[in-house]
Design a protein around this motif. Structure first.
Motif, PDB file in Angstrom:
ATOM      1  N   CYS A  18      -0.749  17.278   3.339  1.00 47.49           N
ATOM      2  CA  CYS A  18      -0.949  16.156   2.412  1.00 47.49           C
ATOM      3  C   CYS A  18       0.000  16.267   1.214  1.00 47.49           C
ATOM      4  N   THR A  19       0.241  15.126   0.559  1.00 47.17           N
ATOM      5  CA  THR A  19       1.260  15.087  -0.494  1.00 47.17           C
ATOM      6  C   THR A  19       0.631  15.082  -1.893  1.00 47.17           C
ATOM      7  N   ILE A  20       1.431  15.469  -2.864  1.00 45.54           N
ATOM      8  CA  ILE A  20       0.946  15.451  -4.245  1.00 45.54           C
ATOM      9  C   ILE A  20       0.645  14.003  -4.672  1.00 45.54           C
ATOM     10  N   GLY A  80      -0.538  11.557  -2.824  1.00 49.18           N
ATOM     11  CA  GLY A  80      -1.855  11.238  -2.269  1.00 49.18           C
ATOM     12  C   GLY A  80      -2.949  11.997  -3.000  1.00 49.18           C
ATOM     13  N   ASN A  81      -2.680  13.245  -3.367  1.00 47.29           N
ATOM     14  CA  ASN A  81      -3.670  14.054  -4.116  1.00 47.29           C
ATOM     15  C   ASN A  81      -3.969  13.412  -5.461  1.00 47.29           C
ATOM     16  N   VAL A  82      -2.912  12.935  -6.126  1.00 49.49           N
ATOM     17  CA  VAL A  82      -3.094  12.292  -7.437  1.00 49.49           C
ATOM     18  C   VAL A  82      -3.950  11.035  -7.273  1.00 49.49           C
ATOM     19  N   VAL A 140       0.867  -1.186   0.000  1.00 43.42           N
ATOM     20  CA  VAL A 140       0.000   0.000   0.000  1.00 43.42           C
ATOM     21  C   VAL A 140       0.901   1.233   0.000  1.00 43.42           C
ATOM     22  N   SER A 141       0.714   2.106  -1.005  1.00 47.72           N
ATOM     23  CA  SER A 141       1.486   3.355  -1.035  1.00 47.72           C
ATOM     24  C   SER A 141       0.905   4.294   0.003  1.00 47.72           C
ATOM     25  N   ARG A 142       1.761   5.158   0.518  1.00 45.72           N
ATOM     26  CA  ARG A 142       1.296   6.118   1.527  1.00 45.72           C
ATOM     27  C   ARG A 142       2.009   7.453   1.346  1.00 45.72           C
ATOM     28  N   GLY A 143       1.206   8.531   1.387  1.00 49.50           N
ATOM     29  CA  GLY A 143       1.781   9.873   1.361  1.00 49.50           C
ATOM     30  C   GLY A 143       1.882  10.363   2.794  1.00 49.50           C
ATOM     31  N   ALA A 144       0.980  11.283   3.163  1.00 53.03           N
ATOM     32  CA  ALA A 144       1.000  11.814   4.534  1.00 53.03           C
ATOM     33  C   ALA A 144      -0.006  11.107   5.441  1.00 53.03           C
ATOM     34  N   GLY A 145      -0.809  10.200   4.876  1.00 51.51           N
ATOM     35  CA  GLY A 145      -1.791   9.482   5.700  1.00 51.51           C
ATOM     36  C   GLY A 145      -2.947  10.349   6.151  1.00 51.51           C
ATOM     37  N   THR A 146      -3.278  11.398   5.382  1.00 51.33           N
ATOM     38  CA  THR A 146      -4.417  12.248   5.753  1.00 51.33           C
ATOM     39  C   THR A 146      -5.719  11.805   5.076  1.00 51.33           C
ATOM     40  N   GLY A 147      -5.661  10.732   4.304  1.00 55.41           N
ATOM     41  CA  GLY A 147      -6.850  10.236   3.602  1.00 55.41           C
ATOM     42  C   GLY A 147      -7.980   9.949   4.580  1.00 55.41           C
ATOM     43  N   LEU A 148      -9.208  10.146   4.122  1.00 54.73           N
ATOM     44  CA  LEU A 148     -10.362  10.017   5.021  1.00 54.73           C
ATOM     45  C   LEU A 148     -11.245   8.827   4.668  1.00 54.73           C
ATOM     46  N   PRO A 171      -6.734  21.207  -1.261  1.00 54.76           N
ATOM     47  CA  PRO A 171      -7.465  20.531  -0.182  1.00 54.76           C
ATOM     48  C   PRO A 171      -7.223  21.237   1.151  1.00 54.76           C
ATOM     49  N   SER A 172      -8.202  21.141   2.045  1.00 53.95           N
ATOM     50  CA  SER A 172      -8.039  21.818   3.341  1.00 53.95           C
ATOM     51  C   SER A 172      -6.832  21.277   4.100  1.00 53.95           C
ATOM     52  N   SER A 173      -6.403  20.077   3.738  1.00 55.13           N
ATOM     53  CA  SER A 173      -5.236  19.455   4.375  1.00 55.13           C
ATOM     54  C   SER A 173      -3.937  19.833   3.662  1.00 55.13           C
ATOM     55  N   GLN A 174      -3.953  20.871   2.831  1.00 54.79           N
ATOM     56  CA  GLN A 174      -2.832  21.129   1.928  1.00 54.79           C
ATOM     57  C   GLN A 174      -1.504  21.431   2.618  1.00 54.79           C
TER      58      GLN A 174
HETATM   59  C1  LIG Z   1      -8.436  17.897   7.998  1.00 55.63           C
HETATM   60  C2  LIG Z   1      -8.538  17.284   6.631  1.00 55.63           C
HETATM   61  C3  LIG Z   1      -9.050  18.035   5.587  1.00 55.63           C
HETATM   62  C4  LIG Z   1      -9.149  17.482   4.306  1.00 55.63           C
HETATM   63  N1  LIG Z   1      -9.629  18.240   3.275  1.00 55.63           N
HETATM   64  C5  LIG Z   1      -9.665  17.745   2.022  1.00 55.63           C
HETATM   65  C6  LIG Z   1     -10.128  18.529   0.936  1.00 55.63           C
HETATM   66  O1  LIG Z   1     -10.501  19.695   1.080  1.00 55.63           O
HETATM   67  N2  LIG Z   1     -10.117  17.966  -0.293  1.00 55.63           N
HETATM   68  C7  LIG Z   1      -9.682  16.688  -0.506  1.00 55.63           C
HETATM   69  O2  LIG Z   1      -9.687  16.235  -1.654  1.00 55.63           O
HETATM   70  N3  LIG Z   1      -9.268  15.918   0.511  1.00 55.63           N
HETATM   71  C8  LIG Z   1      -9.230  16.401   1.757  1.00 55.63           C
HETATM   72  N4  LIG Z   1      -8.790  15.620   2.792  1.00 55.63           N
HETATM   73  C9  LIG Z   1      -8.416  14.217   2.538  1.00 55.63           C
HETATM   74  C10 LIG Z   1      -6.911  13.982   2.219  1.00 55.63           C
HETATM   75  O3  LIG Z   1      -6.108  15.024   2.741  1.00 55.63           O
HETATM   76  C11 LIG Z   1      -6.705  13.855   0.711  1.00 55.63           C
HETATM   77  O4  LIG Z   1      -7.351  12.680   0.257  1.00 55.63           O
HETATM   78  C12 LIG Z   1      -5.245  13.802   0.277  1.00 55.63           C
HETATM   79  O5  LIG Z   1      -5.199  13.781  -1.128  1.00 55.63           O
HETATM   80  C13 LIG Z   1      -4.488  12.589   0.812  1.00 55.63           C
HETATM   81  O6  LIG Z   1      -3.101  12.836   0.656  1.00 55.63           O
HETATM   82  P1  LIG Z   1      -2.034  12.028   1.540  1.00 55.63           P
HETATM   83  O7  LIG Z   1      -0.679  12.437   1.106  1.00 55.63           O
HETATM   84  O8  LIG Z   1      -2.316  12.199   2.968  1.00 55.63           O
HETATM   85  O9  LIG Z   1      -2.342  10.549   1.075  1.00 55.63           O
HETATM   86  P2  LIG Z   1      -2.570   9.213   1.929  1.00 55.63           P
HETATM   87  O10 LIG Z   1      -3.697   9.379   2.868  1.00 55.63           O
HETATM   88  O11 LIG Z   1      -1.278   8.781   2.487  1.00 55.63           O
HETATM   89  O12 LIG Z   1      -3.009   8.223   0.769  1.00 55.63           O
HETATM   90  C14 LIG Z   1      -4.205   8.409   0.092  1.00 55.63           C
HETATM   91  C15 LIG Z   1      -4.303   7.393  -1.056  1.00 55.63           C
HETATM   92  O13 LIG Z   1      -3.294   7.668  -1.996  1.00 55.63           O
HETATM   93  C16 LIG Z   1      -2.500   6.522  -2.251  1.00 55.63           C
HETATM   94  N5  LIG Z   1      -1.155   7.037  -2.535  1.00 55.63           N
HETATM   95  C17 LIG Z   1      -0.411   7.875  -1.773  1.00 55.63           C
HETATM   96  N6  LIG Z   1       0.735   8.174  -2.404  1.00 55.63           N
HETATM   97  C18 LIG Z   1       0.727   7.515  -3.581  1.00 55.63           C
HETATM   98  C19 LIG Z   1       1.623   7.410  -4.671  1.00 55.63           C
HETATM   99  N7  LIG Z   1       2.783   8.066  -4.690  1.00 55.63           N
HETATM  100  N8  LIG Z   1       1.288   6.619  -5.730  1.00 55.63           N
HETATM  101  C20 LIG Z   1       0.106   5.956  -5.748  1.00 55.63           C
HETATM  102  N9  LIG Z   1      -0.781   6.005  -4.740  1.00 55.63           N
HETATM  103  C21 LIG Z   1      -0.481   6.783  -3.678  1.00 55.63           C
HETATM  104  C22 LIG Z   1      -2.641   5.684  -0.993  1.00 55.63           C
HETATM  105  O14 LIG Z   1      -2.424   4.313  -1.250  1.00 55.63           O
HETATM  106  C23 LIG Z   1      -4.086   5.956  -0.616  1.00 55.63           C
HETATM  107  O15 LIG Z   1      -4.942   5.124  -1.352  1.00 55.63           O
HETATM  108  C24 LIG Z   1      -8.709  16.146   4.080  1.00 55.63           C
HETATM  109  C25 LIG Z   1      -8.190  15.401   5.143  1.00 55.63           C
HETATM  110  C26 LIG Z   1      -8.118  15.953   6.402  1.00 55.63           C
HETATM  111  C27 LIG Z   1      -7.542  15.110   7.517  1.00 55.63           C
END
Ligand SMILES: Cc1cc2nc3c(=O)[nH]c(=O)nc-3n(C[C@H](O)[C@H](O)[C@H](O)COP(=O)(O)OP(=O)(O)OC[C@H]3O[C@@H](n4cnc5c(N)ncnc54)[C@H](O)[C@@H]3O)c2cc1C
Length: 483
Positions: free
Chosen positions: A139-141, A143-145, A68-76, A133-136
């Motif tokens: 959160c990582t690009i 995870g955003n992708v 499982v890939s992980r960025g910042a783990g902010t996914g909901l 995203p509000s988590s900007q």
């Molecule tokens: C307070 C708060 C506010 C938020 N607001 C928003 C918002 O306004 N809009 C919004 O869209 N989301 C929002 N989110 C949700 C979250 O921040 C987003 O989904 C964000 O894109 C996740 O990024 P991450 O780096 O934390 O990814 P993670 O949570 O680590 O991973 C998310 C998904 O991406 C996959 N992934 C991660 N990195 C890679 C990679 N390099 N290649 C392939 N797959 C990968 C993981 O396997 C997982 O399925 C919010 C979350 C919180 C906690």
């Protein structure tokens, strides 16, 4: 359970400081921001390069180890929840901005780059990266992708998919492939488009070319206070029906306002519902459109209308809005952040319905959402310490999703399906749709090792292979009856 020899090979691939196997440290990775689902991974690797990522994935492919890939783990939605017996590939150390090409309005980044850092890098030159995203700030690009992340300003500028030009991806076989192209209109299938939003099920993104946008001449933010959330919703419908496209339109209800005020003191008016409307563009155009927005707000009975008078005031308005999810902890011990979409014209009706469902369940629901997109974020408040309340909250949140689908909307606007909404996906799509999506997944990942047990309703595996899976009690709470 990984074998000793496999652990040794992982260590060789990423170096001793790039491997975690100790229980205490592994706990950090057992869930994402959807904390009621937890699975401990067997190991976590933190590669620093695409080559190291490839070496790890090749090993997984050879030995059929789920990853499982992980960025910042902010996914909901539990997207980065580990697979039992598998490994987590954290991209946090691949965090370099590789190239800034203003002439072509592009920035090339590694996946672990934090969203806000892209804008910070180009702001002085008059550019910004639009998806916010509000988590900007964390959160990582990457995870955003994977989630096709949205944000307040995606109403005008489009979601992540509009801003991804090309990607380097390590496929689940371990091969490195380039999807998309930094030039316009690449021939062939739009595989970059397929990858964006695929929630880590098609491979690991290791390099991403992003489109950046020129800053508009002026930006103005209006706050309008209303006596009911339904009227605020109606005002959104009225603005959308008029010939203008704000860059953002957000609604916060009374509970969200209270929580955000307690957290950041944004000086919001005390009211039942607050509407934020942001306009940007050439000065004369923004001034004229702002007059029209004020008039619509007045016509709908806004009790207070205010335009932020300085950049600091505007930043504070957004700070409050962006802090609203996290601020819920101030008014409730636990909460579920739901994410559904409805046609914007249905906003007043759906907000009524949500209130009705919440009253019937005896729970409070706070609403803070991207109203311009029709992207609702009902926050179901509960107390885990009260027996049965968590199950009730989960059931209510699923009922809200069903409501969204029944009114022509969707089960997710931006947070993804992940582990949380697999059954709901089956409610939204017919069998041939799901089967076609599954064919795409199997073309990339025939062995089902990239983020398995996510997105699709179960059982649904390539070549009908049965997979080990024990549902979490919360996953089954009331689902059969709802979907
Ligand atoms: C307070 C708060 C506010 C938020 N607001 C928003 C918002 O306004 N809009 C919004 O869209 N989301 C929002 N989110 C949700 C979250 O921040 C987003 O989904 C964000 O894109 C996740 O990024 P991450 O780096 O934390 O990814 P993670 O949570 O680590 O991973 C998310 C998904 O991406 C996959 N992934 C991660 N990195 C890679 C990679 N390099 N290649 C392939 N797959 C990968 C993981 O396997 C997982 O399925 C919010 C979350 C919180 C906690």
């Amino acid at each position: 359970m990984l074998r000793r020899s496999q652990i040794d090979e992982l260590r060789t691939a990423v170096g001793a400081d790039g491997l975690i196997t100790g229980n205490n440290q592994l706990q950090t990775y057992e869930c994402d921001a959807l904390t009621n689902f937890r699975i401990m991974p067997d190991a976590v690797v933190l590669p620093r390069t695409a080559g190291q990522t490839q070496a790890v994935v090749r090993l997984c492919a050879r030995d059929k180890i789920p990853f499982v890939s992980r960025g910042a783990g902010t996914g909901l939605s539990g997207g980065a929840l580990p697979a039992a017996g598998g490994i987590v590939i954290s991209l946090a150390r691949m965090n370099r901005i590789l190239d800034v090409d203003l002439a072509n309005r592009q920035v090339v980044v590694e996946p672990g780059v934090i969203n806000a850092h892209v804008t910070q890098r180009v702001a002085a030159r008059g550019y910004f990266y639009a998806p916010d995203p509000s988590s900007q700030s964390v959160c990582t690009i990457g995870g955003n992708v994977a989630e096709n992340a949205g944000g307040a300003h995606c109403l005008k500028y489009g979601f992540t998919t509009t801003h991804v030009l090309a990607l380097d991806v390590v496929l689940p076989s371990g091969e490195l492939m380039q999807l998309g192209a930094p030039t316009l209109d690449a021939p062939g299938y739009d595989l970059a488009g397929v990858f964006v939003g695929s929630e880590g099920t098609l491979g690991v993104a290791t390099k991403i070319a992003l489109r950046i946008v020129k800053r508009p001449e002026v930006v103005q933010t209006l706050l309008a206070a209303f006596d009911s959330i339904q009227v605020a919703g109606q005002t959104v419908s009225d603005v959308i029906a008029s010939p203008m496209l704000p860059s953002a339109m957000e609604i916060m209800d009374e509970l969200s306002i209270q929580a955000a005020e307690a957290a950041v003191h944004a000086h919001y008016p005390a009211c039942k519902a607050l509407l934020l409307v942001e306009l940007d563009g050439p000065c004369s155009e923004v001034e004229e459109l702002m007059r029209a927005v004020k008039e619509l707000c007045r016509n709908n009975g806004a009790s207070e209308i205010r335009v932020a008078q300085s950049e600091q005031e505007r930043a504070l308005v957004w700070k409050g809005r962006k802090a609203a999810f996290a601020a819920m902890g101030r008014i409730s011990p636990n909460y579920i952040v739901q994410d559904g979409v409805i046609p914007r014209t249905a906003l007043p009706l759906l907000l009524d319905e949500i209130e009705r469902l919440a009253t019937a369940a005896g729970l409070r629901v706070a609403n803070v959402f991207h109203a311009g997109d029709g992207n609702l974020h009902p926050l179901v408040l509960y107390d885990r310490a009260v027996a049965g309340q968590e199950e009730k909250a989960v059931e209510l949140s699923y009922r809200i999703l069903r409501l969204c689908v029944d009114h022509g909307g969707s089960i997710t606007g931006e947070h993804g399906v992940g582990r949380e909404k697999q059954e709901a996906l089956g409610y939204m799509f017919a069998e041939p749709d799901l089967a076609t999506m599954q064919l795409v997944r199997c073309a990339f990942d025939p062995e089902n090792i990239a983020n398995p047990d996510k997105v699709f309703p179960r059982p649904r595996l390539c070549a009908e292979k049965p997979g080990p899976y024990t549902p979490h009690p919360l996953e089954t709470a009331g689902i059969a009856e709802i979907f």
